[in-house]
Design a protein around this motif. Structure first.
Motif, short mmCIF file in Angstrom:
data_model
loop_
_atom_site.label_atom_id
_atom_site.label_comp_id
_atom_site.label_asym_id
_atom_site.label_seq_id
_atom_site.Cartn_x
_atom_site.Cartn_y
_atom_site.Cartn_z
N ARG A 1 3.53 -5.52 -7.73
CA ARG A 1 5.00 -5.45 -7.28
C ARG A 1 5.07 -4.37 -7.56
O ARG A 1 6.54 -3.89 -6.87
CB ARG A 1 5.39 -6.76 -7.77
N SER A 2 4.98 -3.38 -8.21
CA SER A 2 6.05 -1.83 -8.61
C SER A 2 5.66 -1.45 -7.52
O SER A 2 6.70 -0.18 -7.19
CB SER A 2 5.43 -1.72 -10.13
N VAL A 3 5.01 -1.30 -6.72
CA VAL A 3 4.67 -0.58 -5.59
C VAL A 3 5.03 -1.15 -4.09
O VAL A 3 5.30 -0.65 -3.78
CB VAL A 3 3.04 -0.07 -5.71
N PHE A 4 4.40 -2.37 -3.81
CA PHE A 4 4.88 -3.09 -2.49
C PHE A 4 5.49 -3.99 -3.39
O PHE A 4 4.63 -5.01 -3.59
CB PHE A 4 3.12 -3.05 -2.29
N ALA B 1 -0.99 -1.46 1.36
CA ALA B 1 -0.25 -1.79 1.67
C ALA B 1 1.16 -1.57 2.30
O ALA B 1 1.04 -1.70 3.26
CB ALA B 1 -0.37 -3.55 0.92
N GLU B 2 1.39 -0.36 1.39
CA GLU B 2 2.55 0.27 1.65
C GLU B 2 2.37 1.18 2.69
O GLU B 2 3.70 1.22 3.06
CB GLU B 2 3.24 1.13 0.42
N GLN B 3 0.84 2.49 2.63
CA GLN B 3 1.08 2.96 4.01
C GLN B 3 0.22 1.77 5.07
O GLN B 3 0.79 2.94 5.68
CB GLN B 3 -0.25 3.77 2.96
N SER B 4 0.00 1.06 4.60
CA SER B 4 0.18 0.67 6.54
C SER B 4 0.99 -0.48 7.14
O SER B 4 0.43 -0.97 7.88
CB SER B 4 -1.35 -0.37 6.34
N ASN B 5 2.11 -0.48 6.21
CA ASN B 5 3.32 -1.22 6.96
C ASN B 5 2.70 -2.26 6.61
O ASN B 5 3.33 -3.13 8.14
CB ASN B 5 3.61 -0.18 7.95
N ILE B 6 2.31 -3.09 6.45
CA ILE B 6 1.52 -4.80 6.73
C ILE B 6 3.46 -5.64 6.21
O ILE B 6 4.10 -4.81 5.65
CB ILE B 6 0.54 -5.11 6.05
#
Length: 306
Positions: A286-289, A258-263
């Motif tokens: 949630r700790s990542v995104f 999700a983070e890498q895809s800029n969703i």
């Protein structure tokens, strides 16, 4: 136009109280689509007070039972309800043969045309278009051929500013303005500019469904800027080795995609039955995104127009 996803089931392979087998209802305007159809899906639709006869198409990601064992009953129920409208079904190679055998041995004759389309998990791309959406497939990495889906809203016309409509403005003038074209008279004189007389349409919305899959960074280019992403998160990160062996993902891995895809927003689900609640999975993701939510049964996620 309404664009929303209702979670009917978010469990994994083993039944568990409060978690049902995979299935989601996507509503885009007046069009309704079912994504996966685990056991008991038609009961989940009834709980949502949704008439299954409204379904236009069903999309099956792969041939593991928790994703399609509810299909036979649903198709039969539609027939018992005397449906006559055609229904479209998209699924992996082999599903058509399974349905043929089930219907043959049960002497089932559907009351409606069922248009079945094989999906080739190794060749992703556009598979269907409706008045409101385009649907593309994604190649996922699982123990059997598995397909993800991206639903994208079609671009709409620009909107005429009602207060600027004049008596000498014709239908053809307004059509050109809505298409983003300036309007000129026969002598080439500029009459109306689309920037002055229209408003830009809302940004087309999008939803992506990534069913069972190992962590797969190759998905990132295909998921760029999607508004809402569902990604399985069967395990926590301390069981990464287990996830790799079973071709599943951890909550942290789903969040990294999700983070890498800029969703815009991430939904996680398909938790292993070893986890009695979803708190740890949600916290890890949630700790990542941070903009992550559980795909909990009965919850509807609206994708708002922008």
């Amino acid at each position: 136009m309404t664009f929303q996803v209702t979670i009917l089931g978010s469990g994994s392979a083993l039944p568990q109280p409060g978690r049902h087998f995979s299935s989601q209802l996507l509503t885009a305007g007046h069009e309704c689509f079912l994504i996966d159809c685990g056991e008991g899906t038609q009961y989940r639709l009834l709980e949502q007070k949704f008439r299954p006869s409204r379904l236009r198409a069903i999309f099956i990601s792969h041939l593991h039972g928790d994703h399609y064992f509810g299909l036979f009953g649903l198709l039969n129920t539609l027939s018992l309800g005397k449906r006559t409208e055609e229904l479209y079904l998209f699924g992996p190679k082999g599903l058509g043969d399974i349905l043929t055998e089930v219907f043959r041995h049960s002497s089932t004759r559907l009351s409606y045309p069922l248009h079945y389309h094989d999906l080739d998990a190794d060749n992703p791309g556009p598979i269907w278009s409706t008045p409101t959406l385009t649907i593309h497939t994604l190649t996922l990495r699982h123990r059997v051929p598995c397909t993800g889906f991206v639903f994208r809203e079609k671009s709409r016309a620009r909107r005429i500013i009602k207060e600027k409509i004049t008596l000498d403005m014709t239908y053809e003038h307004m059509r050109l303005l809505k298409e983003g074209q300036d309007v000129y008279d026969k002598e080439g004189k500029l009459l109306y500019t689309y920037e002055e007389y229209t408003l830009a349409p809302p940004k087309p919305r999008s939803y992506a469904y990534c069913s069972d899959t190992a962590y797969l960074p190759d998905l990132v280019p295909y998921l760029q800027d999607v508004d809402l992403l569902y990604h399985e998160a069967t395990f926590l990160d301390d069981l990464t080795e287990r996830a790799n062996k079973t071709f599943h993902s951890t909550a942290a891995q789903a969040a990294r995609i999700a983070e890498q895809s800029n969703i815009g927003k991430l939904l996680i689900g398909h938790l292993s039955s070893r986890y009695l609640d979803s708190d740890a999975s949600l916290l890890e993701a949630r700790s990542v995104f941070p903009n992550t939510f559980m795909a909990a049964e009965g919850v509807t996620f609206e994708i708002a127009a922008q």
